[in-house]
Design a protein around this motif. Sequence first.
Motif, PDB file in Angstrom:
ATOM      1  N   LEU A  38       0.818  -1.202   0.000  1.00  0.00           N
ATOM      2  CA  LEU A  38       0.000   0.000   0.000  1.00  0.00           C
ATOM      3  C   LEU A  38       0.857   1.260   0.000  1.00  0.00           C
ATOM      4  O   LEU A  38       0.640   2.173  -0.797  1.00  0.00           O
ATOM      5  CB  LEU A  38      -0.935   0.015   1.214  1.00  0.00           C
ATOM      6  N   GLU A  39       1.843   1.303   0.864  1.00  0.00           N
ATOM      7  CA  GLU A  39       2.719   2.470   0.920  1.00  0.00           C
ATOM      8  C   GLU A  39       3.506   2.622  -0.375  1.00  0.00           C
ATOM      9  O   GLU A  39       3.689   3.732  -0.882  1.00  0.00           O
ATOM     10  CB  GLU A  39       3.678   2.365   2.103  1.00  0.00           C
ATOM     11  N   PHE A  40       3.977   1.485  -0.922  1.00  0.00           N
ATOM     12  CA  PHE A  40       4.753   1.513  -2.153  1.00  0.00           C
ATOM     13  C   PHE A  40       3.926   2.060  -3.317  1.00  0.00           C
ATOM     14  O   PHE A  40       4.401   2.917  -4.080  1.00  0.00           O
ATOM     15  CB  PHE A  40       5.249   0.104  -2.482  1.00  0.00           C
ATOM     16  N   ILE A  41       2.690   1.579  -3.452  1.00  0.00           N
ATOM     17  CA  ILE A  41       1.830   2.020  -4.553  1.00  0.00           C
ATOM     18  C   ILE A  41       1.416   3.477  -4.361  1.00  0.00           C
ATOM     19  O   ILE A  41       1.420   4.264  -5.310  1.00  0.00           O
ATOM     20  CB  ILE A  41       0.584   1.105  -4.658  1.00  0.00           C
ATOM     21  N   THR A  42       1.072   3.830  -3.127  1.00  0.00           N
ATOM     22  CA  THR A  42       0.668   5.219  -2.855  1.00  0.00           C
ATOM     23  C   THR A  42       1.803   6.177  -3.174  1.00  0.00           C
ATOM     24  O   THR A  42       1.609   7.194  -3.845  1.00  0.00           O
ATOM     25  CB  THR A  42       0.253   5.380  -1.382  1.00  0.00           C
ATOM     26  N   ARG A  43       2.983   5.845  -2.699  1.00  0.00           N
ATOM     27  CA  ARG A  43       4.132   6.715  -2.940  1.00  0.00           C
ATOM     28  C   ARG A  43       4.520   6.708  -4.417  1.00  0.00           C
ATOM     29  O   ARG A  43       4.820   7.764  -4.990  1.00  0.00           O
ATOM     30  CB  ARG A  43       5.321   6.266  -2.096  1.00  0.00           C
ATOM     31  N   GLY A  44       4.503   5.520  -5.027  1.00  0.00           N
ATOM     32  CA  GLY A  44       4.906   5.414  -6.431  1.00  0.00           C
ATOM     33  C   GLY A  44       3.997   6.203  -7.359  1.00  0.00           C
ATOM     34  O   GLY A  44       4.475   6.945  -8.226  1.00  0.00           O
ATOM     35  N   THR A  45       2.688   6.076  -7.186  1.00  0.00           N
ATOM     36  CA  THR A  45       1.754   6.818  -8.052  1.00  0.00           C
ATOM     37  C   THR A  45       1.859   8.323  -7.810  1.00  0.00           C
ATOM     38  O   THR A  45       1.770   9.113  -8.741  1.00  0.00           O
ATOM     39  CB  THR A  45       0.308   6.357  -7.814  1.00  0.00           C
ATOM     40  N   GLY A  46       2.075   8.706  -6.547  1.00  0.00           N
ATOM     41  CA  GLY A  46       2.247  10.127  -6.242  1.00  0.00           C
ATOM     42  C   GLY A  46       3.514  10.691  -6.850  1.00  0.00           C
ATOM     43  O   GLY A  46       3.511  11.785  -7.436  1.00  0.00           O
ATOM     44  N   ASP A  47       4.610   9.936  -6.710  1.00  0.00           N
ATOM     45  CA  ASP A  47       5.883  10.394  -7.279  1.00  0.00           C
ATOM     46  C   ASP A  47       5.798  10.551  -8.791  1.00  0.00           C
ATOM     47  O   ASP A  47       6.274  11.549  -9.352  1.00  0.00           O
ATOM     48  CB  ASP A  47       7.003   9.410  -6.933  1.00  0.00           C
ATOM     49  N   TRP A  48       5.179   9.583  -9.454  1.00  0.00           N
ATOM     50  CA  TRP A  48       5.112   9.648 -10.915  1.00  0.00           C
ATOM     51  C   TRP A  48       4.148  10.713 -11.402  1.00  0.00           C
ATOM     52  O   TRP A  48       4.315  11.253 -12.505  1.00  0.00           O
ATOM     53  CB  TRP A  48       4.793   8.273 -11.506  1.00  0.00           C
ATOM     54  N   THR A  49       3.166  11.054 -10.590  1.00  0.00           N
ATOM     55  CA  THR A  49       2.327  12.211 -10.925  1.00  0.00           C
ATOM     56  C   THR A  49       3.187  13.462 -10.976  1.00  0.00           C
ATOM     57  O   THR A  49       3.083  14.275 -11.899  1.00  0.00           O
ATOM     58  CB  THR A  49       1.204  12.393  -9.886  1.00  0.00           C
ATOM     59  N   LEU A  50       4.067  13.612 -10.000  1.00  0.00           N
ATOM     60  CA  LEU A  50       4.964  14.772  -9.967  1.00  0.00           C
ATOM     61  C   LEU A  50       5.994  14.729 -11.092  1.00  0.00           C
ATOM     62  O   LEU A  50       6.318  15.767 -11.682  1.00  0.00           O
ATOM     63  CB  LEU A  50       5.669  14.851  -8.614  1.00  0.00           C
ATOM     64  N   TYR A  51       6.520  13.536 -11.388  1.00  0.00           N
ATOM     65  CA  TYR A  51       7.485  13.417 -12.486  1.00  0.00           C
ATOM     66  C   TYR A  51       6.868  13.902 -13.799  1.00  0.00           C
ATOM     67  O   TYR A  51       7.482  14.679 -14.545  1.00  0.00           O
ATOM     68  CB  TYR A  51       7.939  11.967 -12.655  1.00  0.00           C
ATOM     69  N   PHE A  52       5.653  13.425 -14.080  1.00  0.00           N
ATOM     70  CA  PHE A  52       5.013  13.805 -15.340  1.00  0.00           C
ATOM     71  C   PHE A  52       4.588  15.267 -15.333  1.00  0.00           C
ATOM     72  O   PHE A  52       4.597  15.923 -16.378  1.00  0.00           O
ATOM     73  CB  PHE A  52       3.826  12.883 -15.639  1.00  0.00           C
ATOM     74  N   LEU A  53       4.247  15.799 -14.167  1.00  0.00           N
ATOM     75  CA  LEU A  53       3.935  17.216 -14.067  1.00  0.00           C
ATOM     76  C   LEU A  53       5.167  18.056 -14.421  1.00  0.00           C
ATOM     77  O   LEU A  53       5.065  19.057 -15.148  1.00  0.00           O
ATOM     78  CB  LEU A  53       3.453  17.542 -12.655  1.00  0.00           C
ATOM     79  N   CYS A  54       6.316  17.636 -13.935  1.00  0.00           N
ATOM     80  CA  CYS A  54       7.571  18.324 -14.284  1.00  0.00           C
ATOM     81  C   CYS A  54       7.840  18.227 -15.780  1.00  0.00           C
ATOM     82  O   CYS A  54       8.283  19.206 -16.410  1.00  0.00           O
ATOM     83  CB  CYS A  54       8.741  17.722 -13.509  1.00  0.00           C
ATOM     84  N   MET A  55       7.589  17.056 -16.365  1.00  0.00           N
ATOM     85  CA  MET A  55       7.807  16.885 -17.805  1.00  0.00           C
ATOM     86  C   MET A  55       6.913  17.806 -18.613  1.00  0.00           C
ATOM     87  O   MET A  55       7.354  18.424 -19.599  1.00  0.00           O
ATOM     88  CB  MET A  55       7.539  15.432 -18.203  1.00  0.00           C
ATOM     89  N   VAL A  56       5.635  17.907 -18.211  1.00  0.00           N
ATOM     90  CA  VAL A  56       4.697  18.775 -18.929  1.00  0.00           C
ATOM     91  C   VAL A  56       5.175  20.222 -18.880  1.00  0.00           C
ATOM     92  O   VAL A  56       5.184  20.920 -19.903  1.00  0.00           O
ATOM     93  CB  VAL A  56       3.286  18.667 -18.301  1.00  0.00           C
ATOM     94  N   LEU A  57       5.568  20.669 -17.705  1.00  0.00           N
ATOM     95  CA  LEU A  57       6.019  22.051 -17.554  1.00  0.00           C
ATOM     96  C   LEU A  57       7.352  22.303 -18.258  1.00  0.00           C
ATOM     97  O   LEU A  57       7.678  23.447 -18.575  1.00  0.00           O
ATOM     98  CB  LEU A  57       6.146  22.400 -16.068  1.00  0.00           C
ATOM     99  N   ALA A  58       8.110  21.234 -18.498  1.00  0.00           N
ATOM    100  CA  ALA A  58       9.416  21.381 -19.156  1.00  0.00           C
ATOM    101  C   ALA A  58       9.308  21.449 -20.672  1.00  0.00           C
ATOM    102  O   ALA A  58      10.260  21.889 -21.336  1.00  0.00           O
ATOM    103  CB  ALA A  58      10.326  20.222 -18.766  1.00  0.00           C
ATOM    104  N   VAL A  59       8.172  21.036 -21.235  1.00  0.00           N
ATOM    105  CA  VAL A  59       8.051  20.973 -22.691  1.00  0.00           C
ATOM    106  C   VAL A  59       8.263  22.339 -23.338  1.00  0.00           C
ATOM    107  O   VAL A  59       9.064  22.481 -24.267  1.00  0.00           O
ATOM    108  CB  VAL A  59       6.676  20.393 -23.100  1.00  0.00           C
ATOM    109  N   THR A  60       7.545  23.358 -22.880  1.00  0.00           N
ATOM    110  CA  THR A  60       7.661  24.690 -23.493  1.00  0.00           C
ATOM    111  C   THR A  60       9.061  25.276 -23.358  1.00  0.00           C
ATOM    112  O   THR A  60       9.621  25.770 -24.352  1.00  0.00           O
ATOM    113  CB  THR A  60       6.605  25.644 -22.897  1.00  0.00           C
ATOM    114  N   PRO A  61       9.682  25.255 -22.156  1.00  0.00           N
ATOM    115  CA  PRO A  61      11.056  25.761 -22.070  1.00  0.00           C
ATOM    116  C   PRO A  61      12.030  25.019 -22.976  1.00  0.00           C
ATOM    117  O   PRO A  61      12.876  25.641 -23.625  1.00  0.00           O
ATOM    118  CB  PRO A  61      11.413  25.555 -20.589  1.00  0.00           C
ATOM    119  N   LEU A  62      11.909  23.698 -23.038  1.00  0.00           N
ATOM    120  CA  LEU A  62      12.798  22.921 -23.900  1.00  0.00           C
ATOM    121  C   LEU A  62      12.580  23.277 -25.364  1.00  0.00           C
ATOM    122  O   LEU A  62      13.531  23.372 -26.144  1.00  0.00           O
ATOM    123  CB  LEU A  62      12.567  21.425 -23.685  1.00  0.00           C
TER     124      LEU A  62
END
Length: 201
Positions: A38-62
Motif C-alpha cells: 500500500l505504501e509503495f503504490i501510494t508513494r509510487g503513483t504520487g511520485d510519478w504524478t509529480l514526475y510527469f507534471l515536471c515533464m509537462v512544464l518542461a516541454v515549453t522551455p525545452l
Amino acid sequence: MLTTKQVSWIKGAVFVLALAPLARMVYLTVTGQLVDPLEFITRGTGDWTLYFLCMVLAVTPLRKLSGQNWLIKLRRMLGLYVFFYGFLHFMTFLWFDHFFDVQEMWKDVLKRPFITVGFIAFVLLIPLAVTSTNGMIKRLGGKRWQWLHRLVYVIAPLAILHFWWMKAGKHNFTEPIIFGTIIGILLLMRVWWAIRSARKA
C-alpha cells in the motif's frame, strides 16, 4: 527537423515507457516482493504524478531553448499521464485507505491539510483531462482553452505543498525541495518570458 513519422515513433515510445512504472508496481505487488504494498503504490503513483507534471512544464522551455517545435506534440500525452497517475494515487487513497467509504474519505480530506490540498489539485486536473481533445478545444475556443489549462500553474504548487506536508511528519524534506526547485524554475522561466514579451509589446 524530425519527420512526421519520426515524431510518431517517439510518441509511441514515450507512451509505452510511461506505462513502465505502473507495470513495475503491479509486478512487484503481484509477486509478493513488497513489505508494504500500500505504501509503495501510494508513494509510487504520487511520485510519478509529480514526475510527469515536471515533464509537462518542461516541454515549453525545452522547445523554446532548443528550437525543436515537435516537442509540443508530446505535451498533451504527458498531461494525460499526469491525470492518469494522479487518478491512481487518489484511488489508492479511496480504495485501500477507506474502502470506497466516501463519507469517511471526506472526513479525512477536511481533517488533514496535506490531503485537502492534494485533493484540490486532483479535482483541478479533471477539467484539464476532459478538455484535452481537439473537439473540446474547438468548442471552448483557443483562448478560453488556454486560460483553462493555465490551471496547471495552480496545480503544480498545490502538488508540491501536498508532498511537503506529507513528508513533514517524517522530517524528510529532500524530495519536496528537489521537486519544488524544478517546478519553481520552470514556472519562473515562463514569468520571465511573459515580462520580456510585455516589454517588447
